[in-house]
Design an enzyme around this catalytic site. Structure first.
Site, short mmCIF file in Angstrom:
data_model
loop_
_atom_site.label_atom_id
_atom_site.label_comp_id
_atom_site.label_asym_id
_atom_site.label_seq_id
_atom_site.Cartn_x
_atom_site.Cartn_y
_atom_site.Cartn_z
N LYS A 14 34.87 -70.73 20.68
CA LYS A 14 35.73 -70.17 21.73
C LYS A 14 35.32 -68.72 22.04
O LYS A 14 34.54 -68.13 21.28
CB LYS A 14 37.19 -70.24 21.25
CG LYS A 14 37.70 -71.68 21.06
CD LYS A 14 39.13 -71.69 20.52
CE LYS A 14 39.72 -73.09 20.48
NZ LYS A 14 41.11 -73.10 19.96
N TYR A 54 42.15 -80.56 27.36
CA TYR A 54 43.28 -80.65 26.45
C TYR A 54 44.21 -81.81 26.77
O TYR A 54 45.03 -82.18 25.93
CB TYR A 54 44.05 -79.33 26.38
CG TYR A 54 43.33 -78.33 25.48
CD1 TYR A 54 43.30 -78.53 24.09
CD2 TYR A 54 42.66 -77.23 25.99
CE1 TYR A 54 42.62 -77.66 23.26
CE2 TYR A 54 41.98 -76.35 25.16
CZ TYR A 54 41.97 -76.56 23.80
OH TYR A 54 41.29 -75.70 22.97
N ARG A 119 36.48 -81.05 11.02
CA ARG A 119 37.87 -80.58 10.96
C ARG A 119 38.16 -79.92 9.60
O ARG A 119 38.86 -78.92 9.51
CB ARG A 119 38.87 -81.74 11.17
CG ARG A 119 38.98 -82.26 12.57
CD ARG A 119 39.51 -81.30 13.59
NE ARG A 119 40.85 -80.84 13.39
CZ ARG A 119 41.61 -80.29 14.36
NH1 ARG A 119 41.14 -80.16 15.61
NH2 ARG A 119 42.80 -79.85 14.11
N THR A 125 45.10 -75.41 12.37
CA THR A 125 45.21 -74.70 13.66
C THR A 125 45.68 -73.25 13.51
O THR A 125 45.16 -72.35 14.17
CB THR A 125 46.20 -75.46 14.58
OG1 THR A 125 45.77 -76.82 14.67
CG2 THR A 125 46.28 -74.84 15.94
N ARG A 136 38.44 -70.97 9.95
CA ARG A 136 39.62 -70.26 10.47
C ARG A 136 40.31 -69.48 9.34
O ARG A 136 40.80 -68.37 9.56
CB ARG A 136 40.59 -71.26 11.10
CG ARG A 136 40.11 -71.81 12.44
CD ARG A 136 40.96 -73.00 12.86
NE ARG A 136 40.70 -73.45 14.22
CZ ARG A 136 41.22 -74.56 14.73
NH1 ARG A 136 42.02 -75.32 14.01
NH2 ARG A 136 40.96 -74.92 15.97
N ASN A 156 41.64 -68.77 17.33
CA ASN A 156 41.18 -69.38 16.07
C ASN A 156 39.72 -69.83 16.12
O ASN A 156 39.32 -70.75 15.42
CB ASN A 156 42.12 -70.52 15.67
CG ASN A 156 42.29 -71.54 16.77
OD1 ASN A 156 41.57 -71.52 17.76
ND2 ASN A 156 43.23 -72.46 16.58
N HIS A 159 37.11 -74.88 18.72
CA HIS A 159 37.74 -76.18 18.98
C HIS A 159 36.91 -77.24 18.27
O HIS A 159 35.68 -77.19 18.28
CB HIS A 159 37.76 -76.51 20.48
CG HIS A 159 38.08 -77.96 20.70
ND1 HIS A 159 39.37 -78.45 20.64
CD2 HIS A 159 37.28 -79.04 20.90
CE1 HIS A 159 39.34 -79.75 20.82
NE2 HIS A 159 38.08 -80.15 20.97
N GLU A 170 35.73 -86.31 24.65
CA GLU A 170 35.40 -84.89 24.82
C GLU A 170 33.89 -84.68 24.99
O GLU A 170 33.47 -83.84 25.78
CB GLU A 170 35.92 -84.10 23.62
CG GLU A 170 37.45 -84.04 23.62
CD GLU A 170 38.04 -83.33 22.40
OE1 GLU A 170 37.25 -82.82 21.57
OE2 GLU A 170 39.26 -83.29 22.28
P1 ADP Z 1 43.45 -77.65 17.13
O1 ADP Z 1 42.57 -76.71 17.89
O2 ADP Z 1 43.53 -77.28 15.66
O3 ADP Z 1 43.10 -79.11 17.34
P2 ADP Z 1 45.72 -78.14 18.91
O4 ADP Z 1 44.91 -79.21 19.55
O5 ADP Z 1 47.08 -78.51 18.45
O6 ADP Z 1 44.95 -77.46 17.70
O7 ADP Z 1 45.90 -76.92 19.93
C1 ADP Z 1 44.80 -76.48 20.71
C2 ADP Z 1 44.71 -74.98 20.69
O8 ADP Z 1 45.86 -74.42 21.31
C3 ADP Z 1 44.69 -74.34 19.29
O9 ADP Z 1 43.41 -74.35 18.68
C4 ADP Z 1 45.17 -72.95 19.60
O10 ADP Z 1 44.15 -72.11 20.13
C5 ADP Z 1 46.21 -73.20 20.70
N1 ADP Z 1 47.56 -73.36 20.17
C6 ADP Z 1 48.08 -74.46 19.57
N2 ADP Z 1 49.37 -74.29 19.22
C7 ADP Z 1 49.68 -73.02 19.63
C8 ADP Z 1 50.87 -72.21 19.58
N3 ADP Z 1 52.00 -72.67 19.05
N4 ADP Z 1 50.81 -70.96 20.06
C9 ADP Z 1 49.70 -70.50 20.63
N5 ADP Z 1 48.55 -71.19 20.71
C10 ADP Z 1 48.53 -72.44 20.22
MG MG Z 2 43.23 -80.33 19.00
#
Ligand code: ADP
Ligand code: MG
Length: 201
Positions: A14, A54, A119, A125, A136, A156, A159, A170
């Site tokens: 990212k 997303y 992962r 996350t 992370r 973080n 992705h 994806e």
């Molecule tokens: P991951 O990236 O671990 O698969 P998710 O798919 O749930 O997580 O969410 C996508 C991205 O959205 C996260 O990596 C993070 O950057 C952002 N995100 C998720 N939940 C939150 C939240 N509660 N507040 C702010 N940003 C969030």
């Molecule tokens: Mg995700």
């Protein structure tokens, strides 16, 4: 049945990962575990591309909203909203800003259990609770509480596809078929070969 070594997953470094000079470190972790890089490109994503990314998984809004609520409750905190879909409306809007704020590197990594292995290396996350030793967990100090208070996405670094079905969608969303390389990596002889009979002269 296809061999497990053909599994592929999508990884995106990212904008914060690029800005913090961690691209090399991140790539290095996936190399060291034995995965093979089969596609990569640097780009500044379009807003629509991020929204589509997303929402490829129709369940993403619910799952991410519920995960956020659980993240608050497990620390004895009150979530800003109780409706997971309202939470993800805000998250998605913030994600569009975050993910289009600068260049990213999109990659496809291939190897046995690629989705789950990536992962595991990436970590959970929310960096506040991501395990030590994960990317992370080692390189970010962000939290839901801080990002929500500042009305922004959690920064973080990476992705990574959440499951095999998402990974396939994806990879197709970010790469044309001809951009994904089919080639043999010398170390695969050691990782997957059944007999290891090519070592001694
Ligand atoms: P991951 O990236 O671990 O698969 P998710 O798919 O749930 O997580 O969410 C996508 C991205 O959205 C996260 O990596 C993070 O950057 C952002 N995100 C998720 N939940 C939150 C939240 N509660 N507040 C702010 N940003 C969030
Ligand atoms: Mg995700």
């Amino acid at each position: 049945m296809t061999h497990p070594s053909t599994e592929r997953t999508l990884v995106i470094i990212k904008p914060d990962g690029i800005q913090r000079g961690l691209a090399g470190e991140i790539i290095s972790r996936f190399e060291k575990v034995g995965l093979k890089l089969v596609a990569s490109k640097m780009l500044i994503p379009e807003v629509s591309h991020i929204e589509e990314h997303y929402t490829l998984d129709p369940e993403w809004r619910r799952i991410t909203g519920e995960k956020t609520i659980e993240g608050y409750k497990s620390k004895g905190l009150t979530p800003p909203m109780d409706d997971p879909y309202k939470i993800t409306e805000v998250i998605l809007a913030n994600l569009k800003k975050y993910m289009t704020s600068g260049p990213v590197i999109a990659m496809v990594w291939q190897g046995a259990h690629a989705v789950k292995i990536v992962r595991k290396l990436v970590g959970g996350t929310e960096p506040l609770t991501s395990d030590v030793g994960t990317i992370r967990g080692d390189y970010v100090l962000d939290s839901y509480a801080m990002s929500d208070a500042d009305s922004r996405a959690i920064r973080n670094l990476i992705h990574a596809s959440g499951n095999l079905a998402d990974a396939e969608k994806e990879v197709n969303h970010w790469f044309k078929p001809e951009e994904v390389m089919n080639y043999r990596l010398v170390q695969e002889e050691i990782i997957y070969d059944v007999n290891l009979d090519g070592i001694l002269e």
